[in-house]
Design a protein around this motif. Structure first.
Motif, PDB file in Angstrom:
ATOM      1  N   TRP A  72      29.316  22.224  49.180  1.00  0.00           N
ATOM      2  CA  TRP A  72      30.466  22.440  49.334  1.00  0.00           C
ATOM      3  C   TRP A  72      31.812  21.887  48.509  1.00  0.00           C
ATOM      4  N   VAL A  73      31.532  20.577  48.128  1.00  0.00           N
ATOM      5  CA  VAL A  73      32.641  20.024  47.373  1.00  0.00           C
ATOM      6  C   VAL A  73      32.907  20.770  46.003  1.00  0.00           C
ATOM      7  N   PHE A  74      32.222  21.175  45.346  1.00  0.00           N
ATOM      8  CA  PHE A  74      32.178  22.131  44.123  1.00  0.00           C
ATOM      9  C   PHE A  74      32.513  23.394  44.493  1.00  0.00           C
ATOM     10  N   GLY A  75      32.196  23.897  45.581  1.00  0.00           N
ATOM     11  CA  GLY A  75      32.519  25.159  46.029  1.00  0.00           C
ATOM     12  C   GLY A  75      33.865  25.481  46.528  1.00  0.00           C
ATOM     13  N   LEU A  76      34.489  24.434  46.800  1.00  0.00           N
ATOM     14  CA  LEU A  76      36.074  24.322  47.563  1.00  0.00           C
ATOM     15  C   LEU A  76      37.112  24.906  46.830  1.00  0.00           C
ATOM     16  N   PRO A  77      36.928  24.666  45.576  1.00  0.00           N
ATOM     17  CA  PRO A  77      38.010  25.152  44.460  1.00  0.00           C
ATOM     18  C   PRO A  77      37.820  26.946  44.399  1.00  0.00           C
ATOM     19  N   GLY A  78      36.726  27.111  44.421  1.00  0.00           N
ATOM     20  CA  GLY A  78      36.419  28.659  44.619  1.00  0.00           C
ATOM     21  C   GLY A  78      37.121  29.171  45.919  1.00  0.00           C
ATOM     22  N   LEU A  79      36.957  28.618  47.120  1.00  0.00           N
ATOM     23  CA  LEU A  79      37.625  29.064  48.216  1.00  0.00           C
ATOM     24  C   LEU A  79      39.192  29.099  48.234  1.00  0.00           C
ATOM     25  N   GLY A  80      39.484  27.937  47.406  1.00  0.00           N
ATOM     26  CA  GLY A  80      41.121  27.675  47.282  1.00  0.00           C
ATOM     27  C   GLY A  80      41.593  28.961  46.388  1.00  0.00           C
ATOM     28  N   LEU A  81      40.843  29.443  45.651  1.00  0.00           N
ATOM     29  CA  LEU A  81      41.506  30.691  44.745  1.00  0.00           C
ATOM     30  C   LEU A  81      41.018  31.943  45.561  1.00  0.00           C
ATOM     31  N   LEU A  82      40.290  31.952  46.715  1.00  0.00           N
ATOM     32  CA  LEU A  82      40.139  33.203  47.080  1.00  0.00           C
ATOM     33  C   LEU A  82      41.290  33.873  47.548  1.00  0.00           C
ATOM     34  N   VAL A  83      42.494  33.310  48.152  1.00  0.00           N
ATOM     35  CA  VAL A  83      43.468  34.188  48.508  1.00  0.00           C
ATOM     36  C   VAL A  83      44.582  34.470  47.356  1.00  0.00           C
ATOM     37  N   PRO A  84      44.809  33.563  46.393  1.00  0.00           N
ATOM     38  CA  PRO A  84      45.430  34.150  45.212  1.00  0.00           C
ATOM     39  C   PRO A  84      44.486  35.168  44.577  1.00  0.00           C
ATOM     40  N   ALA A  85      43.290  35.193  44.274  1.00  0.00           N
ATOM     41  CA  ALA A  85      42.538  36.170  43.864  1.00  0.00           C
ATOM     42  C   ALA A  85      42.768  37.380  44.559  1.00  0.00           C
ATOM     43  N   ALA A  86      42.465  37.455  46.019  1.00  0.00           N
ATOM     44  CA  ALA A  86      42.586  38.603  46.641  1.00  0.00           C
ATOM     45  C   ALA A  86      44.195  39.271  46.497  1.00  0.00           C
ATOM     46  N   LEU A  87      44.994  38.482  46.327  1.00  0.00           N
ATOM     47  CA  LEU A  87      46.554  39.161  46.308  1.00  0.00           C
ATOM     48  C   LEU A  87      46.609  39.574  44.774  1.00  0.00           C
ATOM     49  N   LEU A  88      46.355  38.894  44.191  1.00  0.00           N
ATOM     50  CA  LEU A  88      46.297  39.567  42.705  1.00  0.00           C
ATOM     51  C   LEU A  88      45.685  40.873  42.345  1.00  0.00           C
ATOM     52  N   LEU A  89      44.243  40.788  42.700  1.00  0.00           N
ATOM     53  CA  LEU A  89      43.406  41.902  42.612  1.00  0.00           C
ATOM     54  C   LEU A  89      43.818  43.161  43.549  1.00  0.00           C
ATOM     55  N   ARG A  90      44.467  42.868  44.430  1.00  0.00           N
ATOM     56  CA  ARG A  90      45.093  44.049  45.330  1.00  0.00           C
ATOM     57  C   ARG A  90      46.237  44.500  44.719  1.00  0.00           C
ATOM     58  N   ARG A  91      47.203  43.775  44.094  1.00  0.00           N
ATOM     59  CA  ARG A  91      48.628  44.138  43.735  1.00  0.00           C
ATOM     60  C   ARG A  91      48.622  44.503  42.374  1.00  0.00           C
ATOM     61  N   ARG A  92      47.824  43.771  41.518  1.00  0.00           N
ATOM     62  CA  ARG A  92      47.717  43.772  40.121  1.00  0.00           C
ATOM     63  C   ARG A  92      46.242  43.709  39.563  1.00  0.00           C
ATOM     64  N   PRO A  93      45.799  45.031  39.898  1.00  0.00           N
ATOM     65  CA  PRO A  93      44.251  44.999  39.317  1.00  0.00           C
ATOM     66  C   PRO A  93      44.047  45.369  37.958  1.00  0.00           C
ATOM     67  N   ARG A  94      45.222  45.678  37.148  1.00  0.00           N
ATOM     68  CA  ARG A  94      44.989  46.164  35.800  1.00  0.00           C
ATOM     69  C   ARG A  94      45.435  44.900  35.129  1.00  0.00           C
ATOM     70  N   ASN A  95      45.951  43.887  35.601  1.00  0.00           N
ATOM     71  CA  ASN A  95      46.175  42.596  34.860  1.00  0.00           C
ATOM     72  C   ASN A  95      45.087  41.544  34.660  1.00  0.00           C
ATOM     73  N   ALA A  96      44.725  41.257  33.689  1.00  0.00           N
ATOM     74  CA  ALA A  96      43.506  40.651  33.210  1.00  0.00           C
ATOM     75  C   ALA A  96      43.706  39.334  33.804  1.00  0.00           C
ATOM     76  N   VAL A  97      44.948  38.562  34.243  1.00  0.00           N
ATOM     77  CA  VAL A  97      44.910  37.360  34.860  1.00  0.00           C
ATOM     78  C   VAL A  97      44.294  37.434  36.304  1.00  0.00           C
ATOM     79  N   SER A  98      44.471  38.491  36.926  1.00  0.00           N
ATOM     80  CA  SER A  98      43.705  38.679  38.454  1.00  0.00           C
ATOM     81  C   SER A  98      42.311  38.557  38.084  1.00  0.00           C
ATOM     82  N   TRP A  99      41.754  39.253  37.073  1.00  0.00           N
ATOM     83  CA  TRP A  99      40.326  39.200  37.024  1.00  0.00           C
ATOM     84  C   TRP A  99      39.821  37.711  36.592  1.00  0.00           C
ATOM     85  N   VAL A 100      40.554  37.108  35.824  1.00  0.00           N
ATOM     86  CA  VAL A 100      40.279  35.580  35.306  1.00  0.00           C
ATOM     87  C   VAL A 100      40.406  34.800  36.664  1.00  0.00           C
ATOM     88  N   VAL A 101      41.303  34.892  37.389  1.00  0.00           N
ATOM     89  CA  VAL A 101      41.411  34.073  38.798  1.00  0.00           C
ATOM     90  C   VAL A 101      40.241  34.321  39.799  1.00  0.00           C
TER      91      VAL A 101
END
Length: 722
Positions: A72-101
């Motif tokens: 879980w220590v290695f997976g914690l950064p992934g959970l930390g990116l979960l909310v920013p990724a959700a917001l980006l993919l919902r609001r800016r799905p055409r932006n490649a940065v959203s998919w990178v995050v």
């Protein structure tokens, strides 16, 4: 195959071609993208929770045998990116940065889940199915996480790679970063372990360690690995250079977006530095914090870059983070120095106790004053608001002239906020601007209005950029207190200038009036009366012998006396309209309206019961303002009705209102001499005059004249006030 088709009344054969490719339905594409984004987020969450559950059910002994860290220590950064990724993919799905995050978060979460499953699976003998895949994900495929940061730097904020000559450089940097993960996937484990100087624990020997390895000779692989590691570093340096170039070229909101990325870099650097200074191994926790901060900053920078004042946040992070790190370094240096002095002379336990006593007795009392000194050096006197305000008040008391007062304000603000530039700009009564500055003016400044009793009297100029230009809420409150004193000083400066100007104008007007009276009396009335005296003497001499000639001379003398009387009346009217004494203010205004306006204009003059017995100056000013307003109606308004009102308001002021139903005033028309004179006459008594055009049409002139403090008018017929 050919088919017949009628064309312009003729039969023609048109070859049947292949059907046009159908365009994808945009709604269908959006649905597919939305489904993919949801699947990515759900997989990330599932992988993170899987790592947590597996770590809970895995005994500590199994983890010790595998020499691993909880997944879980290695997976914690992934959970930390979960909310920013959700917001980006919902609001800016055409932006490649959203998919990178989002993809980076998934890779972190999968890496943690694979680590947890690997440790859990190795408990069984033989290991559970999928153990080799988990080992490969952790040891080989996990290296692709290196590509997340360069991709983010190159694509942020619009999701496109840099154009022009930088595009091949960016692609080359990505290729150099991808070299190491690619090699780790195909290089045999023995060669990779020998290159790293490590050895796979015995517990992993039962697994397939090389599912994707190729039979590459060591002579080829080792040079490639020696190149791959510095190439991976170069793959981060080049994107950083591209980010710097984008930041320098960005303007407006794009520059604010780039500053969010800059803030993420500063915050990550401070987190990593704090990790190095803190006791214990906090690298995993700090990595999670850094990744979460970066993802959050990227999301805010793309979605709502103005959510927070990024300049203020960046400046505060630099200042307070740097100060905190400096204090920690000083603490560590003090502890290390005292420990070195007492080390070896007494026992370890006594040395520790003595070190703590010395720190508590000598250094701790000095720590708070040192902190204040450093903050004062960096941020100025803003930590002591009372000292700032009292210091400004003292400087203002010592300042003698308006310019000196403004200079005192600029010096106080510059010292309080350690600002390299401060300017105070004040509007004078003549329309000119008085500017006092401290320091060299930068290219970009921010302007803060200086208001006094609801009226803007000047502006405070501060640098727009820089660490010391950032103000927190407490700094803004202090600046507001300083600005209030600056407003008072600016108002006093403006009033002092206006007073001096008024004195000069008063003296000049008095002397000009005296000169005019002297000229009128000396050049007009005096010679006329002298001529009358001579004619009377001539008539007396002719009366006995030539009575007809004497009568003619007397008639000439009478005409000259009538002319002299007209001059006297003109002089008296210029000093004070006689109608005010004969008819009162309301009657004089009514007479003036009848004289100026044609009979077709319906005129109404109303006066309150307390509009009589006014000071002479107020009466004259009210009469002149009403007369000028009526003259403007006659010349420009084309009105059919005019209403004049003379009333006292609740504050005791005389309110003169002249309203018509005419054509009004064009907003683009410049103010004429008449309108300017209206305001000047009201301002002479400390009042004010406004000229407005209501939506229903016409023009309204409203003057408010203070009454208290003036000289009471003499009763009608009692002559001029003394």
């Amino acid at each position: 195959m050919q088919v017949a088709a009628p064309v312009a009344g003729l039969d023609a054969t048109v070859p049947e071609g292949p059907p046009a490719p159908a365009r994808p339905d945009p709604e269908e594409v959006r649905g597919w993208v939305r489904a993919t984004a949801w699947a990515l987020l759900c997989l990330t969450l599932a992988a993170g929770l899987t790592a947590v559950v597996l770590d809970v059910v895995t005994p500590a002994a199994a983890r010790a045998a595998a020499d691993t860290t909880p997944g879980w220590v290695f997976g914690l950064p992934g959970l930390g990116l979960l909310v920013p990724a959700a917001l980006l993919l919902r609001r800016r799905p055409r932006n490649a940065v959203s998919w990178v995050v989002g993809t980076t978060g998934l890779l972190w979460a999968v890496d943690g889940a694979a680590q947890s499953y690997l440790t859990y699976a190795l408990q069984s003998d033989p290991p559970l199915p999928g153990s080799s895949l988990a080992f490969w994900l952790v040891q080989r495929f996990g290296a692709w996480l290196l590509l997340g940061l360069p991709l983010l730097l190159l694509l942020y904020p619009d999701g496109r790679l840099p154009a022009g000559r930088w595009r091949p450089v960016a692609l080359a940097s990505l290729a150099s970063t991808a070299l190491l993960p690619t090699l780790l996937m195909v290089v045999p484990s023995e060669i990779a372990d020998a290159r790293a100087g490590t050895q796979v624990p015995e517990i992993y020997r039962s697994l397939d360690l090389d599912p994707t390895s190729l039979p590459l000779p060591e002579a080829v692989v080792l040079p490639l690995l020696r190149i791959a590691f510095p190439a991976a570093l170069l793959g981060v340096v080049v994107p950083l250079a591209i980010v710097v170039g984008r930041y320098r070229r960005a303007v407006g909101e794009d520059r604010g977006r780039m500053r969010w990325l800059l803030w993420a870099g500063v915050a990550d650097a401070l987190v990593m530095l704090a990790t190095l200074l803190a006791p214990g191994d906090l690298s995993s926790a700090s990595l999670s914090v850094a990744v979460t901060l970066t993802g959050s900053a990227v999301a805010v920078g793309i979605l709502r870059p103005r959510l927070v004042d990024i300049d203020r946040l960046l400046g505060g992070t630099l200042v307070y983070g740097g100060l905190a790190v400096g204090v920690v370094l000083i603490d560590l240096a003090v502890l290390a120095g005292i420990g070195t002095v007492v080390d070896g002379r007494i026992g370890e336990r006594d040395a520790t106790l003595l070190t703590l006593l010395l720190v508590a007795g000598l250094y701790v009392p000095l720590r708070a004053p040192l902190w204040r000194v450093v903050r004062r050096w960096v941020l100025g006197e803003r930590e002591d608001p009372y000292r700032v305000v009292s210091g400004l008040a003292e400087r203002l008391e010592r300042s003698e002239g308006p310019e000196a007062q403004l200079t005192a304000v600029t010096a106080a603000v510059a010292e309080a906020f350690r600002s390299p530039y401060v300017g105070v700009e004040v509007d004078s009564a003549s329309g000119e601007r008085l500017l006092a500055e401290s320091g060299r003016r930068p290219a970009a400044v921010q302007t803060l209005p200086i208001a006094y009793r609801g009226e803007e009297v000047g502006r405070l100029l501060l640098p727009r950029d820089g660490v010391r230009a950032s103000l927190v809420a407490r700094d803004e409150r202090l600046l507001a207190d300083v600005v209030r004193q600056a407003a008072a000083a600016a108002r006093a400066s403006a009033l002092a200038g206006a007073l001096q100007t008024s004195r000069e104008q008063l003296v000049a007007a008095r002397e000009e009036e005296r000169r005019r009276l002297r000229r009128d009396l000396h050049d007009g009335l005096g010679p006329a009366l002298g001529a009358v005296v001579l004619r009377i003497d001539t008539a007396r001499n002719l009366a006995g012998t030539r009575p007809d000639d004497a009568d003619a001379v007397l008639r000439q003398a009478r005409d000259e006396v009538a002319g002299a009387l007209a001059d006297v009346r003109r002089l008296v009217h210029d000093l004070r309209p006689p109608a005010l004494d004969d008819l009162g203010l309301a009657g004089a205004v009514r007479q003036q309206a009848e004289r100026l306006l044609p009979a077709t204009v319906a005129t109404t003059v109303t006066a309150g019961p307390d509009a009589d017995g006014l000071p002479a100056a107020v009466e004259v000013a009210a009469y002149r303002i009403a007369s000028e307003a009526l003259a403007n109606v006659a010349r420009h308004a084309r009105a059919t009705a005019v209403r004049v009102s003379l009333e006292r308001d609740a504050a005791g002021r005389l309110v003169v209102t002249v309203a018509d139903d005419g054509v009004g005033i064009d907003p683009a028309a410049p103010a004429g001499v008449g309108l300017v004179s209206l305001r000047e006459r009201a301002a002479e008594l400390g009042g004010r005059c406004s000229v407005t055009c209501p939506p229903e049409g016409g023009t309204v002139v409203r003057a408010e004249l203070p009454v208290e403090g003036g000289m009471r008018a003499a009763p009608a017929g009692g002559g001029e006030p003394g």
